[in-house]
Design an enzyme around this catalytic site. Structure first.
Site, mmCIF file in Angstrom:
data_model
loop_
_atom_site.group_PDB
_atom_site.id
_atom_site.type_symbol
_atom_site.label_atom_id
_atom_site.label_comp_id
_atom_site.label_asym_id
_atom_site.label_seq_id
_atom_site.Cartn_x
_atom_site.Cartn_y
_atom_site.Cartn_z
ATOM 1 N N GLU A 32 42.209 37.409 31.611
ATOM 2 C CA GLU A 32 40.909 38.069 31.495
ATOM 3 C C GLU A 32 40.864 38.894 30.221
ATOM 4 O O GLU A 32 40.002 39.741 30.046
ATOM 5 C CB GLU A 32 40.603 38.911 32.724
ATOM 6 C CG GLU A 32 41.635 39.959 33.061
ATOM 7 C CD GLU A 32 41.274 40.687 34.356
ATOM 8 O OE1 GLU A 32 41.538 40.115 35.421
ATOM 9 O OE2 GLU A 32 40.744 41.797 34.288
ATOM 10 N N CYS B 71 42.802 38.057 38.344
ATOM 11 C CA CYS B 71 44.262 38.033 38.274
ATOM 12 C C CYS B 71 44.883 36.741 38.792
ATOM 13 O O CYS B 71 46.098 36.603 38.812
ATOM 14 C CB CYS B 71 44.835 39.227 39.031
ATOM 15 S SG CYS B 71 44.335 40.797 38.299
ATOM 16 N N HIS C 98 50.863 39.135 44.266
ATOM 17 C CA HIS C 98 50.188 39.844 43.176
ATOM 18 C C HIS C 98 50.460 41.340 43.332
ATOM 19 O O HIS C 98 50.468 41.870 44.434
ATOM 20 C CB HIS C 98 48.680 39.572 43.206
ATOM 21 C CG HIS C 98 47.940 40.385 42.194
ATOM 22 N ND1 HIS C 98 48.260 40.352 40.851
ATOM 23 C CD2 HIS C 98 46.926 41.293 42.328
ATOM 24 C CE1 HIS C 98 47.461 41.187 40.208
ATOM 25 N NE2 HIS C 98 46.653 41.776 41.072
#
Lengths: 385, 371, 134
Positions: B104, B136, B259
């Protein structure tokens, strides 16, 4: 081939000429040189310049300058070899007279660095390096000098203070030169404290860029004897090139172009380094002075710096250099430098250098270097008995 | 191009069994042929952010975060991670048919990062190149597509990168964690793999917990809304669905990596799924490098691959705001032992560390207004 | 915009791709198509390992246009293991002082950007060889 002599010289003070344009500076020097030669019958003009395209957005200087100087119609062209442009222009003039193509020829070296301010000067100067493989990496002229200086100090066990003598000598000599940019002495103790430009090159190690113009009038020696009381003959002229990029040279600490150019000039003049009474070299950084003393045969490889340390480069020394201040104190006039050097040597040989005078100077040499060593131009000038 | 299997008369996907389970399995077995991490060397301690914005009195979600140098961006970082993956794989880059970069923080808004990477590693011109975007999970999304590409034998190798130089508004909660780093994963035939991938699963809903509008420099987020409806719902749902379909539980996995937006979230998710701390420790890098966004769980995976043993089983679950989570089931092969020393380890990058203060950070991240 | 000239050199800038002289075998970087040693054509491509040593270095405090945002930065002459020397920046020095003889390795980094809107120029820089196995 005809023998060639200098019959006229002219120069402007080097500095920040905010109110004077490039063409006007050139005219001042031309005007002075023609008055000195006592003639206006110029058949060709060679202009030495490096930065006008970038900093004044002006090219086509040949036509521009002769037109402005009242010489409209005269053959004129710019000669470009980076910082060696002036020396290269002088050589073209010498060749023109030697060959018989022209009788009276004028050379003018001019640089106008204050038409733009900010980083543009640094950017324009580095155009002398390899744009694709040096400049793109953010190097500057000072950084290239610094890369050489760091290696030079490393290989030869030299301290920063050991190099001070070059700048101290240049400043001491400039005090007596009314045309110099910085007419004030520099202390060795101050030298090491200069603000950093490109480590280890500091402000007192590097030459200040200045505006200025210098001009020389040449003609066959036979003719010169009837025109002026003390002509100065061109005993040798040589120009040699090397790889413009520092990294492309087999040994960056050897200025091969300067070495070959000096060797050819000595041969042509039938002299050896010991016969040279003064040397105007291209001391844009102290390490360049050291490397050029070595290249021109005044010191062994790695020992040029000792001449500064031992006082051999002063006006009374074994080989006086930068007798009118050199680039360091007279000012770095870029593409005009080679012509300033010739003017200064002629003054010395005429015995007209005033407070800068080297005693009994009869034979002087100029060494004008372009970029970090990609071009070297050598002239040996002699007073005529 | 050679290497393409002949077209079949009956498409295997037309089989009645395909699509009944939400699990995604490639037709031909695939795996990870090479992997490479990259983490820049500068570190901003979270205490520095706190010093400036909370008088040093706020809580710290991580110890410190990795900050890129002035001459680094997602393209340069991806190039190094990709080179590391290629060093381990030892393959001819001309055989790569896809170079995909998920991020991103692409250096250009329009113009692919992936072409820069493909050119630098020698994969051009016979390759696909594309940039992927899904907060993400942009990198793991590319991995799933690569599994499909190689699993259908359309390509022998596909390179997937998750890499970010994450942006954060000065003083925002994200400034403590928004970090730079990531990893490159080279997908290829299972026979050549150092870890095979049996299946993956993707859980996606429209959940606006975090976003950045086109002309904004910094993202906005839904604060506490990012937790339960965002991270936990998607991460846990994806993990559970994958494990249920594979009939596995936490104890079947040697390692797990999630994550990592901060230290708390992945640890809590792991616990809720029944994982012990030891199973997640080697892949839990967020405390030392911060949240590397699209790079986060992929660089966690490379951390595990650096120390894992043959036959170890790994669960990887990414999370991308917006929102979705991708879960993968991996099994390590003995090739990992001969390949992993071919490039710097993830921990080498973690150990390579120069601490900077907040002032240097603002300069390196170009937060100072100079015009 | 200096787009074409940077694009043209991508191969050598990104991958350190040079040449080998067909005649005398000397390895060339930057590639120049004509061997400076024997003046014969050099056409065969050669990819350098990217390993080398610092021959000399300088830190630039007064930067040219387009490089101001990176100053001060370190430039160096790097002698590649395969022979040729090149000019490049040293990066990721951290707290390390550059030194003559320092072993370095090639990385791909941003060289400059042509203003806020312009293209980003990428190319080789060198960093101290990364220690492995910590």
């Amino acid at each position: 081939m005809r023998d060639v002599s200098v019959i006229g010289i002219g120069q402007t003070k080097v500095g920040e000429h905010w109110t004077t344009s490039l063409r006007h500076l050139a005219w001042e020097a031309i005007h002075a040189a023609l008055a000195d030669a006592g003639t206006e019958a110029v058949e060709a003009v060679y202009v030495g310049n490096m930065l006008a395209g970038a900093l004044s957005r002006q090219q086509h200087l040949g036509a521009l300058i002769v037109d402005f100087a009242g010489l409209r119609g005269v053959e004129a062209v710019t000669v470009e070899a980076a910082d060696a442009s002036g020396g290269a222009a002088l050589r073209q003039a010498v060749l023109a007279v030697r060959s018989g193509a022209a009788e009276v020829v004028l050379v003018v070296g001019v640089e106008k660095v204050t038409d733009m301010v900010g980083a543009s000067g640094t950017t324009a100067q580095v155009a002398a390096a390899d744009a694709d493989h040096e400049a793109v990496h953010g190097v500057t002229s000072a950084a290239l000098g610094a890369l050489l200086m760091r290696r030079y100090m490393h290989e030869n066990g030299v301290e920063l203070a050991d190099m001070a003598g070059f700048s101290v000598n240049a400043h001491a000599n400039a005090v007596g030169n009314p045309y110099a940019m910085f007419r004030r002495p520099l202390k060795a103790s101050s030298f090491v404290k200069g603000s950093m430009v490109a480590d280890p090159v500091n402000l007192f190690d590097s030459a200040p860029a200045g505006d200025g113009a210098a001009a020389v009038v040449l003609c066959p020696t036979e003719m010169a004897k009837d025109m002026v009381p003390s002509p100065v003959r061109v005993a040798a002229s040589s120009l040699v090139t090397d790889a413009p990029a520092l990294h492309d040279r087999a040994d960056p600490l050897v200025l091969a172009a300067a070495n070959t150019a000096a060797g050819r000039a000595y041969h042509a003049a039938g002299v050896v380094p010991g016969d040279i009474d003064l040397l105007e070299l291209h001391d844009s950084f102290t390490v360049f002075a050291a490397l050029q003393l070595e290249a021109a045969g005044f010191a062994q490889r790695g020992e040029g710096w000792t001449l500064a340390k031992n006082g051999d480069i002063g006006p009374q020394g074994r080989i006086p250099i930068s007798t009118c201040g050199g680039l360091k104190a007279r000012g770095d006039v870029g593409g005009g430098t080679g012509v300033y050097q010739a003017v200064e040597v002629v003054q010395q040989l005429r015995g007209a250098a005033g407070d800068c005078q080297v005693p009994n100077a009869r034979r002087g040499m100029t060494l004008n270097v372009g970029g970090s060593g990609g071009t070297a131009v050598v002239h040996i000038l002699e007073s005529i008995e | 191009m050679s290497g393409t299997a002949p077209a079949q008369s009956t498409h295997p996907a037309a089989h009645p069994a395909v699509g009944v389970s939400p699990l995604m399995r490639p037709h031909y077995p695939v795996g990870i042929v090479g992997y490479g991490a990259y983490i820049p060397r500068y570190r901003l301690p979270a205490s520095e952010v706190a010093r400036i914005w909370t008088d040093g009195k706020g809580g710290l979600p991580v110890r410190e975060k990795a900050v890129p140098g002035l001459d680094e961006d997602v393209a340069t970082m991806s190039v190094e991670a990709a080179r590391n993956a290629l060093k381990r794989a030892g393959i001819d880059p001309a055989l790569i048919r896809a170079v995909w970069v998920g991020s991103e923080s692409h250096p250009y808004a329009v113009k692919p990062t992936s072409t820069i990477v493909a050119e630098a590693i020698g994969a051009v011109p016979n390759t696909q190149a594309a940039d992927w975007e899904f907060a993400c999970k942009a990198g793991t999304e590319a991995m799933q597509a690569a599994i499909g590409l190689v699993g259908a034998a359309m390509a022998r190798y596909a390179l997937c990168i998750g890499m970010d130089t994450a942006q954060s508004r000065p003083g925002d909660a994200l400034e403590y964690t928004a970090a730079a780093g990531g990893a490159a994963i080279l997908i290829g035939p299972a026979e050549e793999s150092l870890a095979t991938i049996s299946a993956s699963y993707s859980y996606v809903t429209d959940t606006p917990d975090f976003w950045r509008r086109p002309d904004d420099s910094y993202p906005s987020h839904g604060d506490r809304f990012t937790g339960e409806p965002g991270y936990f719902n998607h991460t846990l749902s994806a993990a559970k669905a994958l494990m249920e379909a594979l009939e596995t539980s936490a104890s079947d996995y040697t390692w797990a990596v999630f994550h990592q937006p901060n230290l708390k979230f992945p640890q809590r998710a792991a616990k809720m799924l029944g994982f012990e701390q030891e199973q997640t420790a080697p892949g839990l890098l967020v405390g030392d490098i911060g949240n590397t966004y699209a790079g986060s769980c992929m660089v966690g995976l490379t951390g595990i691959l650096d120390i894992t043993q043959p036959d170890d089983r790994i669960l990887m679950v990414s999370y991308g705001s917006g929102a979705g989570a991708d879960a993968f089931d991996l099994t390590v092969t003995d090739k990992v032992l001969e390949r992993r020393d071919g490039a710097p380890m993830t921990r080498d990058y973690v150990a390579r560390r120069t601490e900077i203060d907040y002032a240097t950070y603002t300069r390196y991240r170009r937060k100072l207004r100079t015009k | 915009m200096e787009l074409p000239r940077h694009w043209r050199l991508q191969n050598q800038r990104y991958g350190l791709v040079g040449e080998v002289c067909d005649q005398c075998g000397v390895k060339l970087f930057p590639p120049r198509d004509v061997c400076p040693s024997c003046a014969e054509p050099a056409h065969e491509q050669y990819t350098f390992s990217g390993r080398g040593q610092v021959y000399s270095h300088s830190t630039v405090y007064s930067a040219p246009a387009g490089y101001e945002e990176y100053a001060p930065y370190t430039v160096a002459l790097v002698k590649l293991d395969e022979g040729p020397m090149l000019t490049a920046q040293l990066t990721d020095l951290g707290d390390q002082e550059p030194e003559i003889g320092m072993p370095v390795e090639m990385v791909t980094r941003r060289l400059r950007a042509e203003g806020e809107q312009g293209m980003i120029v990428y190319g080789y820089k060198f960093r101290p060889v990364m220690s492995q196995g910590s």
